[in-house]
Write a protein that holds these residues in place. Structure first.
Motif, PDB file in Angstrom:
ATOM      1  N   ARG A   1      -0.790 -11.128  -1.399  1.00 49.12           N
ATOM      2  CA  ARG A   1      -0.039  -9.880  -1.277  1.00 49.12           C
ATOM      3  C   ARG A   1      -0.362  -9.180   0.053  1.00 49.12           C
ATOM      4  O   ARG A   1       0.538  -8.660   0.722  1.00 49.12           O
ATOM      5  CB  ARG A   1      -0.363  -8.982  -2.464  1.00 49.12           C
ATOM      6  CG  ARG A   1       0.439  -7.721  -2.536  1.00 49.12           C
ATOM      7  CD  ARG A   1       1.822  -7.947  -3.160  1.00 49.12           C
ATOM      8  NE  ARG A   1       2.621  -6.718  -3.043  1.00 49.12           N
ATOM      9  CZ  ARG A   1       3.618  -6.567  -2.166  1.00 49.12           C
ATOM     10  NH1 ARG A   1       3.953  -7.551  -1.338  1.00 49.12           N
ATOM     11  NH2 ARG A   1       4.293  -5.439  -2.125  1.00 49.12           N
TER      12      ARG A   1
ATOM     13  N   LEU B   1       2.234  -8.251   3.087  1.00 56.09           N
ATOM     14  CA  LEU B   1       2.374  -6.896   3.632  1.00 56.09           C
ATOM     15  C   LEU B   1       2.154  -6.866   5.147  1.00 56.09           C
ATOM     16  O   LEU B   1       2.299  -5.825   5.770  1.00 56.09           O
ATOM     17  CB  LEU B   1       1.390  -5.945   2.946  1.00 56.09           C
ATOM     18  CG  LEU B   1       1.718  -5.606   1.484  1.00 56.09           C
ATOM     19  CD1 LEU B   1       0.541  -4.916   0.810  1.00 56.09           C
ATOM     20  CD2 LEU B   1       2.964  -4.734   1.398  1.00 56.09           C
TER      21      LEU B   1
ATOM     22  N   LEU C   1      -4.713  -2.974  -3.449  1.00 56.39           N
ATOM     23  CA  LEU C   1      -3.349  -2.815  -2.955  1.00 56.39           C
ATOM     24  C   LEU C   1      -2.868  -1.373  -3.025  1.00 56.39           C
ATOM     25  O   LEU C   1      -2.226  -0.875  -2.092  1.00 56.39           O
ATOM     26  CB  LEU C   1      -2.410  -3.740  -3.722  1.00 56.39           C
ATOM     27  CG  LEU C   1      -2.741  -5.218  -3.432  1.00 56.39           C
ATOM     28  CD1 LEU C   1      -2.150  -6.128  -4.486  1.00 56.39           C
ATOM     29  CD2 LEU C   1      -2.289  -5.610  -2.045  1.00 56.39           C
TER      30      LEU C   1
ATOM     31  N   GLU D   1      -1.541   0.132   0.543  1.00 51.98           N
ATOM     32  CA  GLU D   1      -0.095  -0.127   0.710  1.00 51.98           C
ATOM     33  C   GLU D   1       0.414   0.644   1.895  1.00 51.98           C
ATOM     34  O   GLU D   1       0.207   1.858   2.000  1.00 51.98           O
ATOM     35  CB  GLU D   1       0.668   0.300  -0.550  1.00 51.98           C
ATOM     36  CG  GLU D   1       0.502  -0.662  -1.712  1.00 51.98           C
ATOM     37  CD  GLU D   1       1.528  -1.787  -1.737  1.00 51.98           C
ATOM     38  OE1 GLU D   1       2.134  -2.077  -0.675  1.00 51.98           O
ATOM     39  OE2 GLU D   1       1.689  -2.390  -2.792  1.00 51.98           O
TER      40      GLU D   1
END
Length: 238
Positions: free
Chosen positions: A121, A125, A233, A237
């Motif tokens: 992830r 990103l 996360l 983010e």
């Protein structure tokens, strides 16, 4: 405030990977395979004593004192068995070389829950990613064997860097490798002084992986503590 992060650096042992079983048990199993009976608990105690003494006498795998990390580890294994009563030098050499190879593979290491998903992830990103670990040169192979190596642009071990965490020099090398200023980078690890405090001392952000029930270090604001890797996360983010 939003963190403007470009680079994430990762500790490995007990952050991304953990030993499948305690060292004493792995060592005793290998001894059994060679016809030697040694108690796992006794071997574990011997290993901790020998590893501590070797680390004090020859820090960072003896890199500054002309030792190779391979020789450093062969000595640790042999001395651990000697302290546990094994005297046969031929057997010690065989055990040490076999165990040195075994710890190169996924045979002895497993990926922590949530690690692979979190790394994937973070890459999606768009973060640059690297490893900063007090480890020897086998780490590249171990990460490949455990199918994590492809997540990272670089793997910086203390052996390669010539400096071990909490020395800030290894983080400064990582920032250069990752092309980021300290305030654009965050380090993730499980050790308060070697990971969290050391990275912050170089001006980086840092998150401390601390599973529930592992006690609290009052110096760490709750927003910097990760009960699991999956919690990262929400904190970063973009």
């Amino acid at each position: 405030a939003m963190l403007r992060l470009r680079l994430l650096t990762w500790d490995v042992k007990d952050t991304l990977l953990r030993l499948r079983q305690p060292v004493g048990h792995s060592y005793a199993a290998e001894a059994r395979a060679q016809g030697l009976q040694v108690q796992p608990e006794a071997l574990g105690r011997s290993f901790r004593e020998v590893y501590g003494a070797q680390s004090r006498r020859f820090p960072n795998y003896g890199r500054g004192q002309g030792l190779s990390s391979r020789q450093w580890w062969l000595d640790v294994v042999k001395q651990s068995f000697r302290l546990s009563g094994v005297q046969d030098e031929a057997a010690l050499t065989k055990l040490a070389e076999k165990l040195y190879r075994d710890y190169c593979s996924s045979h002895n290491w497993e990926v922590l829950p949530g690690a692979a998903e979190t790394l994937s992830r973070c890459r999606q990103l768009g973060f640059h990613m690297g490893v900063v670990s007090n480890f020897d040169s086998r780490l590249e192979i171990i990460l490949s064997q455990c199918n994590l190596r492809h997540h990272f642009e670089f793997v910086l071990t203390s052996e390669a860097a010539g400096f071990a965490k909490p020395d800030g020099t290894i983080f400064e090398q990582a920032l250069r490798l990752g092309g980021a200023r300290p305030e654009q980078a965050a380090h993730i690890g499980d050790d308060y002084s070697r990971d969290y405090r050391a990275a912050r001392a170089t001006g980086m952000h840092s998150f401390l992986l601390r599973p529930a029930g592992h006690g609290q270090a009052p110096e760490v604001p709750p927003e910097h503590v990760l009960p699991t890797l999956s919690h990262l996360l929400a904190r970063i983010e973009k």
